[in-house]
Design a protein around this motif. Structure first.
Motif, PDB file in Angstrom:
ATOM      1  N   PRO A 145     -22.966  20.571  20.482  1.00  0.00           N
ATOM      2  CA  PRO A 145     -23.456  21.792  19.825  1.00  0.00           C
ATOM      3  C   PRO A 145     -24.489  22.553  20.650  1.00  0.00           C
ATOM      4  CG  PRO A 145     -24.576  19.883  18.915  1.00  0.00           C
ATOM      5  CD  PRO A 145     -23.601  19.353  19.932  1.00  0.00           C
ATOM      6  N   PHE A 146     -24.617  22.219  21.940  1.00  0.00           N
ATOM      7  CA  PHE A 146     -25.686  22.783  22.765  1.00  0.00           C
ATOM      8  C   PHE A 146     -25.160  23.828  23.748  1.00  0.00           C
ATOM      9  CE2 PHE A 146     -27.000  18.117  22.422  1.00  0.00           C
ATOM     10  CZ  PHE A 146     -27.623  18.315  21.193  1.00  0.00           C
ATOM     11  N   ILE A 167     -25.724  19.089  34.748  1.00  0.00           N
ATOM     12  CA  ILE A 167     -26.377  20.137  33.961  1.00  0.00           C
ATOM     13  C   ILE A 167     -25.296  21.066  33.432  1.00  0.00           C
ATOM     14  CG2 ILE A 167     -28.046  22.025  33.961  1.00  0.00           C
ATOM     15  CD1 ILE A 167     -29.293  19.260  34.364  1.00  0.00           C
ATOM     16  N   GLY A 168     -25.301  21.250  32.124  1.00  0.00           N
ATOM     17  CA  GLY A 168     -24.348  22.144  31.488  1.00  0.00           C
ATOM     18  C   GLY A 168     -25.040  23.377  30.948  1.00  0.00           C
ATOM     19  N   ARG A 169     -24.479  24.529  31.265  1.00  0.00           N
ATOM     20  CA  ARG A 169     -24.974  25.802  30.728  1.00  0.00           C
ATOM     21  C   ARG A 169     -23.771  26.676  30.411  1.00  0.00           C
ATOM     22  NH1 ARG A 169     -28.864  24.987  34.999  1.00  0.00           N
ATOM     23  NH2 ARG A 169     -30.976  24.703  34.123  1.00  0.00           N
ATOM     24  N   GLY A 170     -23.586  26.991  29.116  1.00  0.00           N
ATOM     25  CA  GLY A 170     -22.423  27.783  28.732  1.00  0.00           C
ATOM     26  C   GLY A 170     -21.145  27.049  29.078  1.00  0.00           C
ATOM     27  N   PRO A 304     -34.276  20.563  26.367  1.00  0.00           N
ATOM     28  CA  PRO A 304     -34.519  19.682  25.210  1.00  0.00           C
ATOM     29  C   PRO A 304     -33.314  18.865  24.756  1.00  0.00           C
ATOM     30  CG  PRO A 304     -34.263  21.946  24.474  1.00  0.00           C
ATOM     31  CD  PRO A 304     -34.244  21.988  25.974  1.00  0.00           C
ATOM     32  N   ASN A 305     -32.134  19.133  25.325  1.00  0.00           N
ATOM     33  CA  ASN A 305     -30.899  18.534  24.818  1.00  0.00           C
ATOM     34  C   ASN A 305     -30.294  17.557  25.823  1.00  0.00           C
ATOM     35  OD1 ASN A 305     -31.076  20.408  22.598  1.00  0.00           O
ATOM     36  ND2 ASN A 305     -30.234  21.966  23.982  1.00  0.00           N
ATOM     37  N   ARG A 359     -16.857  29.228  27.037  1.00  0.00           N
ATOM     38  CA  ARG A 359     -17.078  28.232  25.989  1.00  0.00           C
ATOM     39  C   ARG A 359     -17.874  28.892  24.873  1.00  0.00           C
ATOM     40  NH1 ARG A 359     -21.773  24.784  25.810  1.00  0.00           N
ATOM     41  NH2 ARG A 359     -21.487  23.050  24.342  1.00  0.00           N
ATOM     42  N   ILE A 360     -17.387  28.743  23.658  1.00  0.00           N
ATOM     43  CA  ILE A 360     -18.056  29.337  22.498  1.00  0.00           C
ATOM     44  C   ILE A 360     -18.604  28.211  21.633  1.00  0.00           C
ATOM     45  CG2 ILE A 360     -17.772  30.768  20.433  1.00  0.00           C
ATOM     46  CD1 ILE A 360     -15.454  32.160  21.922  1.00  0.00           C
ATOM     47  N   VAL A 361     -19.917  28.186  21.455  1.00  0.00           N
ATOM     48  CA  VAL A 361     -20.563  27.178  20.621  1.00  0.00           C
ATOM     49  C   VAL A 361     -20.716  27.744  19.217  1.00  0.00           C
ATOM     50  CG1 VAL A 361     -22.642  25.790  20.279  1.00  0.00           C
ATOM     51  CG2 VAL A 361     -21.782  26.189  22.593  1.00  0.00           C
ATOM     52  N   ASP A 362     -20.132  27.056  18.246  1.00  0.00           N
ATOM     53  CA  ASP A 362     -20.222  27.478  16.848  1.00  0.00           C
ATOM     54  C   ASP A 362     -21.440  26.808  16.217  1.00  0.00           C
ATOM     55  OD1 ASP A 362     -19.967  28.076  14.194  1.00  0.00           O
ATOM     56  OD2 ASP A 362     -17.853  27.554  14.040  1.00  0.00           O
TER      57      ASP A 362
END
Length: 614
Positions: A145-146, A167-170, A304-305, A359-362
């Motif tokens: 969910p991040f 490291i994940g971003r989007g 933070p995740n 990527r779309i985070v709901d």
């Protein structure tokens, strides 16, 4: 439409997953169909299932993503043997023919296997290969969910990597740190699994369950001899104690000499206090390493995740320590954290990383895993037909009747087989294919272990608790939908032990009632918690709510619907056979309700000896 099939195979826990336009449609392990525990073969059945679930044929699939890179793994094999020659020649001689015959030409092997599913489909140009640890990392980050997260992968070994940080971003995901074979926290834990007489790649969770019976008296010895851990959690293993790099066993005589005992032989050597102390010690070392690592990563990246995957991420005791430690504010762990989850990660990596789709985070949902209920389900008419062909005696009830009568059965102390909706993806039963019981019963833990599961008496059971009530019963007051976090039973629910009970050692502690819910309270007052959510599994939530109405207790005992050595049940027939081969008294399959006393005794099976022990 972009449809991507993910596959993991040829090591252990083969699986298939299907991602369509970025959405996870279906995923399943091959073992559930073949009934072979940890099946490593090509996942024909799982592939056919995920395609059927989506209503697609193989020629409609745009890409087929495999979860690791065989040539890199072969490079590691060769370099390891060359570096250690002539030691390990026997192992080398065993491995090389298999590689030369099959694994080195895996692209052709995959094509041939896929032809059996769809003879006319050309798959060569559709095949993609992801690195093993990238598949794990993708399975952890992309469904999370991040928007942004540090991703930690810990396992035995992929191609070269054993520990990675990404490291994940989007939709971007990049590995930024790696530790390489032969230095592996996963293999260290497996070495102690082997040393205490359990089976590598399946017995690690037994070692974790055994740990609370011991004291970590060998922790410092392990840290002083076999592993050198730095302040940031990076580590090196002294290879003179191990044979896994070049031999056919995990540990050697030097390792045994350090601890003063040979490897336990499970057929002849009983578990005793020494093995419990060894289990406690390696668990403490694992937690020490992981906490050093997560604290250093939180300080370095200021994100933070944290997301986690890899076999070590199934160590729910260590996970609980990570969450309580607070270095990371939020923690999300892939429920299929082992190699099966690599199939899903490979498909997601292809969609987002290789093809560049966003990527779309709901934010209205906990994650994109749909509660991990990604396997087969059966219509009631099909269930009834299958049970009838199996010789079962049952009645098909209305929804409310099923819930009410099953809650009554649980409150009466019956062991209940619960087959509901879609099968879970990953090693945990989460209320889709579960055996349930009354957690208030002092005898339920022993009954389920010895007469239903046919497994070691020390093994703990997990509570499935209503999410809205979890904080009233446990120190955890957070989501734990995948049974991957351990926390303590609240002090107010605990029972003070007598001085005599406190003086007991090892397995003698097992039958001491230590809380209001003794069937799910481990001897250290801990529990492996699953929070049940009305949106992801409404019927399971309704059942536990009905049990709460009768008893005031908003949780049930939940263990996987199988016996020791058997994969979790997949079909109504699997459920009926397990029901008839064990002391399960009440079985629910969809809306079909079966009572043991009404069944034909001639259909009973010898389940205790049906499966090879794991």
């Amino acid at each position: 439409m972009v449809a991507i099939l993910g596959i993991s195979a040829f090591y252990h826990d083969s699986a298939a997953a299907l991602v369509v336009d970025g959405h996870i449609v279906a995923a399943a392990q091959e073992e559930r169909f073949t009934r072979i525990k940890h099946d490593a073969g090509f996942p024909h059945n799982a592939v056919e299932y995920v395609l059927d679930e989506a209503g697609l044929t193989l020629d409609q699939i745009d890409h087929i993503a495999f979860y690791d890179k065989p040539l890199l793994k072969f490079e590691r094999l060769l370099e390891t043997y060359v570096a250690n020659a002539p030691r390990g020649f026997k192992s080398f001689r065993t491995a090389i023919p298999i590689w030369l015959k099959e694994k080195l030409f895996q692209k052709s092997l995959l094509q041939n296997e896929l032809k059996e599913i769809s003879p006319g489909t050309k798959t060569r140009d559709k095949l993609l290969f992801a690195e093993h640890h990238f598949s794990h990392a993708a399975s952890a980050f992309y469904p999370s969910p991040f928007e942004e997260a540090v991703v930690l992968t810990l396992d035995g070994v992929g191609e070269w990597a054993t520990t990675t940080v990404a490291i994940g971003r989007g939709s971007q995901l990049d590995i930024v740190k790696e530790l390489h074979f032969p230095h592996s926290l996963g293999l260290l834990y497996s070495a102690f699994t082997y040393y205490t007489g359990f089976r590598v790649n399946s017995g690690e969770y037994k070692l974790m369950g055994l740990a609370p019976y011991g004291t970590p008296k060998y922790k410092d010895l392990i840290l002083d001899t076999v592993i050198d851990v730095k302040a940031d959690g990076t580590y090196r293993l002294d290879q003179s104690y191990f044979d896994y790099a070049t031999g056919l066993r995990m540990t050697n005589d030097k390792f045994a000499a350090v601890f003063g005992r040979p490897v336990r032989q499970p057929d002849t050597d009983q578990l005793d206090q020494f093995h419990m102390d060894i289990a406690a010690s390696i668990q403490a070392v694992t937690e020490n390493v992981v906490l050093r690592m997560t604290r250093a990563l939180a300080a370095e990246y200021d994100i933070p995740n944290l997301c986690m995957a890899g076999g070590v991420a199934l160590n729910c005791v260590a996970n609980g320590h990570i969450l309580r430690d607070g270095a990371f504010k939020n923690l999300w762990i892939q429920p299929a954290a082992g190699d099966a989850g690599g199939a899903l990660g490979a498909a997601q990596a292809a969609y987002h990383k290789e093809l560049g789709h966003p990527r779309i985070v709901d934010n209205t949902k906990r994650d994109a895993m749909r509660g991990a209920y990604l396997g087969p389900m059966f219509e009631q008419s099909d269930i009834d037909a299958r049970l009838t062909r199996s010789g079962a005696v049952f009645e098909t009830l209305q929804d409310d009747e099923v819930v009410e009568q099953t809650a009554d059965a649980l409150a009466q102390g019956k062991a209940v087989g619960w087959f509901n909706g879609r099968m879970e993806f990953g090693p945990r039963a989460l209320g889709g294919r579960s055996i349930l019981g009354d957690p208030r019963s002092p005898s339920m833990q022993k009954l389920l272990n010895l007469k239903v599961k046919f497994r070691e008496s020390f093994r703990p059971f997990a509570p499935s608790v209503l999410r809205e009530d979890v904080g009233e019963w446990f120190d955890l007051d957070d989501d734990s939908p995948y049974m991957l976090l351990v926390d303590q039973v609240r002090d107010a629910r605990q029972r003070e032990m007598s001085e005599g009970e406190k003086a007991l050692f090892g397995i003698e502690k097992l039958n001491v009632v230590r809380s209001e819910i003794p069937a799910v309270t481990h001897i250290d007052y801990s529990a492996r918690i699953q929070t049940v959510h009305a949106d992801t599994n409404p019927r399971y939530h309704q059942l536990i709510s009905a049990f709460k109405q009768r008893t005031g207790c908003p949780l049930v005992v939940n263990t996987s619907f199988n016996v020791r050595g058997e994969p979790i049940v997949c079909t109504p027939e699997d459920a009926f056979h397990c029901f008839m081969g064990t002391d399960i008294e009440w079985l629910v399959v969809g809306n079909a309700v079966l009572r043991k006393e009404q069944q034909d005794p001639a259909l009973a099976e010898d389940y205790k000896n049906k499966y090879e022990l794991d």
